[in-house]
Design a protein around this motif. Structure first.
Motif, PDB file in Angstrom:
ATOM      1  N   UNK A 249      99.254 120.776 -84.026  1.00  0.00           N
ATOM      2  CA  UNK A 249      98.312 119.721 -83.668  1.00  0.00           C
ATOM      3  C   UNK A 249      96.954 120.294 -83.266  1.00  0.00           C
ATOM      4  N   UNK A 250      96.957 121.424 -82.578  1.00  0.00           N
ATOM      5  CA  UNK A 250      95.671 122.061 -82.229  1.00  0.00           C
ATOM      6  C   UNK A 250      94.955 122.559 -83.471  1.00  0.00           C
ATOM      7  N   UNK A 251      95.691 123.098 -84.428  1.00  0.00           N
ATOM      8  CA  UNK A 251      95.076 123.581 -85.657  1.00  0.00           C
ATOM      9  C   UNK A 251      94.447 122.432 -86.435  1.00  0.00           C
ATOM     10  N   UNK A 252      95.169 121.331 -86.533  1.00  0.00           N
ATOM     11  CA  UNK A 252      94.645 120.173 -87.259  1.00  0.00           C
ATOM     12  C   UNK A 252      93.431 119.598 -86.545  1.00  0.00           C
ATOM     13  N   UNK A 253      93.482 119.528 -85.207  1.00  0.00           N
ATOM     14  CA  UNK A 253      92.367 118.976 -84.440  1.00  0.00           C
ATOM     15  C   UNK A 253      91.121 119.845 -84.567  1.00  0.00           C
ATOM     16  N   UNK A 254      91.290 121.157 -84.637  1.00  0.00           N
ATOM     17  CA  UNK A 254      90.149 122.066 -84.684  1.00  0.00           C
ATOM     18  C   UNK A 254      89.773 122.468 -86.101  1.00  0.00           C
ATOM     19  N   UNK A 255      90.350 121.851 -87.113  1.00  0.00           N
ATOM     20  CA  UNK A 255      90.052 122.253 -88.485  1.00  0.00           C
ATOM     21  C   UNK A 255      88.611 121.930 -88.874  1.00  0.00           C
ATOM     22  N   UNK A 256      87.995 120.952 -88.254  1.00  0.00           N
ATOM     23  CA  UNK A 256      86.608 120.623 -88.547  1.00  0.00           C
ATOM     24  C   UNK A 256      85.622 121.341 -87.646  1.00  0.00           C
ATOM     25  N   UNK A 257      86.068 122.332 -86.897  1.00  0.00           N
ATOM     26  CA  UNK A 257      85.197 123.010 -85.933  1.00  0.00           C
ATOM     27  C   UNK A 257      84.115 123.830 -86.601  1.00  0.00           C
ATOM     28  N   UNK A 258      84.310 124.265 -87.846  1.00  0.00           N
ATOM     29  CA  UNK A 258      83.291 125.097 -88.493  1.00  0.00           C
ATOM     30  C   UNK A 258      81.993 124.326 -88.698  1.00  0.00           C
ATOM     31  N   UNK A 259      82.073 122.990 -88.834  1.00  0.00           N
ATOM     32  CA  UNK A 259      80.855 122.199 -88.964  1.00  0.00           C
ATOM     33  C   UNK A 259      80.161 122.068 -87.612  1.00  0.00           C
ATOM     34  N   UNK A 260      80.914 122.032 -86.550  1.00  0.00           N
ATOM     35  CA  UNK A 260      80.332 121.904 -85.221  1.00  0.00           C
ATOM     36  C   UNK A 260      79.670 123.208 -84.781  1.00  0.00           C
ATOM     37  N   UNK A 261      80.241 124.341 -85.172  1.00  0.00           N
ATOM     38  CA  UNK A 261      79.658 125.618 -84.753  1.00  0.00           C
ATOM     39  C   UNK A 261      78.352 125.905 -85.471  1.00  0.00           C
ATOM     40  N   UNK A 262      78.097 125.279 -86.602  1.00  0.00           N
ATOM     41  CA  UNK A 262      76.843 125.487 -87.310  1.00  0.00           C
ATOM     42  C   UNK A 262      75.689 124.799 -86.605  1.00  0.00           C
ATOM     43  N   UNK A 263      75.975 123.965 -85.611  1.00  0.00           N
ATOM     44  CA  UNK A 263      74.922 123.318 -84.854  1.00  0.00           C
ATOM     45  C   UNK A 263      74.646 121.895 -85.313  1.00  0.00           C
ATOM     46  N   UNK A 264      75.381 121.422 -86.297  1.00  0.00           N
ATOM     47  CA  UNK A 264      75.150 120.082 -86.811  1.00  0.00           C
ATOM     48  C   UNK A 264      76.446 119.293 -86.776  1.00  0.00           C
ATOM     49  N   UNK A 265      76.305 118.043 -86.497  1.00  0.00           N
ATOM     50  CA  UNK A 265      77.372 117.091 -86.766  1.00  0.00           C
ATOM     51  C   UNK A 265      76.705 115.888 -87.406  1.00  0.00           C
ATOM     52  N   UNK A 266      77.454 114.880 -87.706  1.00  0.00           N
ATOM     53  CA  UNK A 266      76.884 113.735 -88.430  1.00  0.00           C
ATOM     54  C   UNK A 266      75.783 113.037 -87.646  1.00  0.00           C
ATOM     55  N   UNK A 267      75.946 112.918 -86.334  1.00  0.00           N
ATOM     56  CA  UNK A 267      74.918 112.237 -85.533  1.00  0.00           C
ATOM     57  C   UNK A 267      73.613 113.015 -85.523  1.00  0.00           C
ATOM     58  N   UNK A 268      73.701 114.335 -85.392  1.00  0.00           N
ATOM     59  CA  UNK A 268      72.486 115.147 -85.398  1.00  0.00           C
ATOM     60  C   UNK A 268      71.805 115.103 -86.756  1.00  0.00           C
ATOM     61  N   UNK A 269      72.599 115.108 -87.816  1.00  0.00           N
ATOM     62  CA  UNK A 269      72.034 115.065 -89.169  1.00  0.00           C
ATOM     63  C   UNK A 269      71.294 113.756 -89.392  1.00  0.00           C
ATOM     64  N   UNK A 270      71.912 112.655 -89.018  1.00  0.00           N
ATOM     65  CA  UNK A 270      71.274 111.342 -89.191  1.00  0.00           C
ATOM     66  C   UNK A 270      70.013 111.254 -88.345  1.00  0.00           C
ATOM     67  N   UNK A 271      70.071 111.766 -87.121  1.00  0.00           N
ATOM     68  CA  UNK A 271      68.890 111.746 -86.252  1.00  0.00           C
ATOM     69  C   UNK A 271      67.756 112.570 -86.858  1.00  0.00           C
ATOM     70  N   UNK A 272      68.088 113.742 -87.391  1.00  0.00           N
ATOM     71  CA  UNK A 272      67.064 114.586 -88.011  1.00  0.00           C
ATOM     72  C   UNK A 272      66.434 113.909 -89.215  1.00  0.00           C
ATOM     73  N   UNK A 273      67.242 113.252 -90.024  1.00  0.00           N
ATOM     74  CA  UNK A 273      66.709 112.556 -91.201  1.00  0.00           C
ATOM     75  C   UNK A 273      65.840 111.381 -90.786  1.00  0.00           C
ATOM     76  N   UNK A 274      66.232 110.674 -89.722  1.00  0.00           N
ATOM     77  CA  UNK A 274      65.400 109.562 -89.240  1.00  0.00           C
ATOM     78  C   UNK A 274      64.031 110.054 -88.775  1.00  0.00           C
TER      79      UNK A 274
END
Length: 102
Positions: free
Chosen positions: A48-73
């Motif tokens: 369960x920890x592996x599945x929960x943290x599988x998307x962590x590589x996108x978070x470590x790059x400094x971006x998530x969907x909210x930041x991306x949308x904010x930057x585009x706005x």
């Protein structure tokens, strides 16, 4: 009554021919079962920890969907106000899109 050669009544030194609590080997079977249960629970927790943290590589790059949308706005507002040129807009937009998926 028969007296067994291993002591006690029955064939293996206990009542009823060796069945009962001795069937599990003096409690080793229960310990083995509990150990297996603990390993299964630890495996479920690790999975369960592996599945929960599988998307962590996108978070470590400094971006998530909210930041991306904010930057585009912000970029759209700057382009609409005329602060940046068309070439700058598309260059910055491609950098935002590229950085958000690394």
């Amino acid at each position: 009554m028969m007296y067994g050669r291993y002591g006690g009544f029955g064939g293996y030194g206990g009542y009823g021919g060796g069945y009962g609590y001795r069937m599990m080997g003096y409690g080793w079977g229960i310990l083995l079962m509990l150990g297996l249960l603990v390993l299964i629970i630890l495996g479920i927790v690790a999975l369960s920890r592996y599945i929960r943290n599988s998307g962590a590589r996108y978070k470590t790059a400094g971006y998530n969907d909210n930041q991306r949308v904010h930057s585009i706005n912000i970029l759209n507002e700057r382009y609409a106000k005329g602060e940046i040129s068309r070439e700058d807009y598309f260059r910055m937009r491609s950098e935002i899109d590229k950085d958000s998926y690394q």
